[in-house]
Design an enzyme around this catalytic site. Structure first.
Site, PDB file in Angstrom:
ATOM      1  N   LYS A  60       0.860  -1.183   0.000  1.00  0.00           N
ATOM      2  CA  LYS A  60       0.000   0.000   0.000  1.00  0.00           C
ATOM      3  C   LYS A  60       0.895   1.230   0.000  1.00  0.00           C
ATOM      4  CE  LYS A  60      -4.516   1.053   0.377  1.00  0.00           C
ATOM      5  NZ  LYS A  60      -5.539   0.451  -0.483  1.00  0.00           N
ATOM      6  N   THR A 109      -4.220  -5.053   0.903  1.00  0.00           N
ATOM      7  CA  THR A 109      -3.572  -3.738   1.003  1.00  0.00           C
ATOM      8  C   THR A 109      -4.338  -2.823   1.939  1.00  0.00           C
ATOM      9  OG1 THR A 109      -4.719  -2.837  -0.947  1.00  0.00           O
ATOM     10  CG2 THR A 109      -2.630  -3.984  -1.319  1.00  0.00           C
ATOM     11  N   HIS A 308      19.253  25.705 -13.530  1.00  0.00           N
ATOM     12  CA  HIS A 308      20.056  26.699 -14.240  1.00  0.00           C
ATOM     13  C   HIS A 308      19.561  28.114 -13.964  1.00  0.00           C
ATOM     14  CE1 HIS A 308      22.331  23.750 -16.426  1.00  0.00           C
ATOM     15  NE2 HIS A 308      21.243  23.169 -16.881  1.00  0.00           N
TER      16      HIS A 308
END
Length: 343
Positions: A60, A109, A308
């Site tokens: 899960k 789950t 950048h």
């Protein structure tokens, strides 16, 4: 006589009800029989040949929990920890779930999700490492069919609020987007293995960085420079030397030391800093500093995508002078730099 008429009407009503009930029962039996036949004939597989199931696990993810540790009358200060948890369960027995449509003894789950809140109730953990260990130990002890468990925990940054400069007892403000994380793995019969993480550590220095002497060919357009901004959004993960007892590791202290040495490696001393020939050179230097300062750490992985800041030299076309002071932030596309430094 009237009583005969009434009796006959009652008899007819009863007969009608019995007939209706009988018809309903027959219809129900028919529906059940059709449903049973439909279930038996339901298409369950498309494959014509079984191949090897090389690897499997289930778990899960994105289970979020906030734990409040309340103080007492003597110390009313509250502490909070917000964790996002992912579980992974391993068992050879669970091959049949994939290959034979057999769910017996499968830890659902949803059960794993509920376990997160039970462990949070019982646990005193304030670091992702300690909570991941508490979760992993609970799962491996609770479910004897499991061969291994992995629990990944990420912790959001909350800072204690200050009112008129005084730390508040029970109020907090959200910190940076930097995330503390950990993965705890327990294989049955073995000691736990812990990997710690720092995710999204964003850093910037505005001088003491350059990039020169790289390969030039017909595809190279990047000009060399000895003066630029250097910035990255760093992810780092590190593993630990085996110890007699995993609980003896002060994970919070190690994390603070690792973070401090990573920053020192990139920034240098507070007065003057340190020159960076490349981001690669700086992160390797930082990794070496971590291993020197933290004897518990066996190796560290560092990922540093560039952020950048491009010099806006077009100022000169508008009568202004560029003095390494105006830049255009951009993060796409970005260079990606990775290194692992070990003992």
């Amino acid at each position: 006589p009237i009583y005969k008429i009434v009796t006959r009407q009652m008899y007819l009503r009863m007969r009608t009800r019995v007939a209706a009930a009988s018809a309903a029962a027959m219809a129900a039996r028919l529906v059940y029989t059709q449903s049973e036949a439909s279930s038996e004939s339901k298409l369950k597989q498309l494959r014509s040949k079984d191949h090897t199931l090389v690897d499997h696990w289930h778990g899960k993810k994105r289970v979020r929990v906030l734990k409040v540790q309340r103080g007492d009358d003597e110390n009313p200060t509250h502490m909070i920890s917000e964790f996002t948890v992912q579980t992974r369960l391993f068992s050879p027995m669970y091959q049949k779930v994939f290959t034979l449509e057999d769910n017996s003894e499968l830890v659902a789950t949803d059960t794993q999700k509920n376990t997160v809140y039970v462990v949070a109730k019982r646990s005193r953990a304030t670091t992702p490492e300690d909570f991941a260990l508490d979760m992993a130990r609970h799962l491996i002890d609770q479910y004897k069919m499991l061969s291994a468990v992995e629990v990944e925990v990420r912790q959001k940054s909350w800072e204690r609020a200050r009112v008129h400069g005084i730390p508040h007892e029970h109020a907090f403000t959200r910190g940076s987007e930097e995330v503390s994380g950990a993965v705890a793995r327990i294989e049955r019969g073995n000691k736990p293995e812990v990997t710690s993480q720092i995710l999204g550590l964003t850093v910037l220095k505005t001088t003491q960085s350059g990039f020169t002497n790289y390969l030039h060919d017909k595809f190279t357009l990047l000009p060399e420079t000895t003066e630029r901004c250097l910035a990255t959004e760093m992810d780092a993960s590190w593993s630990y030397s085996p110890t007699p007892n995993t609980a003896q590791v002060d994970y919070a202290a190690v994390r603070n030391a690792v973070r401090s040495e990573l920053l020192r490696g990139i920034f240098g001393p507070a007065r003057g800093g340190v020159y960076s020939e490349s981001l690669q050179a700086s992160v390797y230097d930082a990794g070496c500093l971590v291993l020197t300062a933290c004897p518990q750490v066996t190796k560290i992985n560092i990922n540093t995508p560039n952020l950048h800041y491009l010099p806006y030299k077009q100022l000169e076309q508008m009568g202004e002078v560029f003095e390494d002071d105006v830049f255009v932030p951009t993060s796409e596309p970005s260079g990606t730099i990775h290194c692992t430094v070990g003992r």
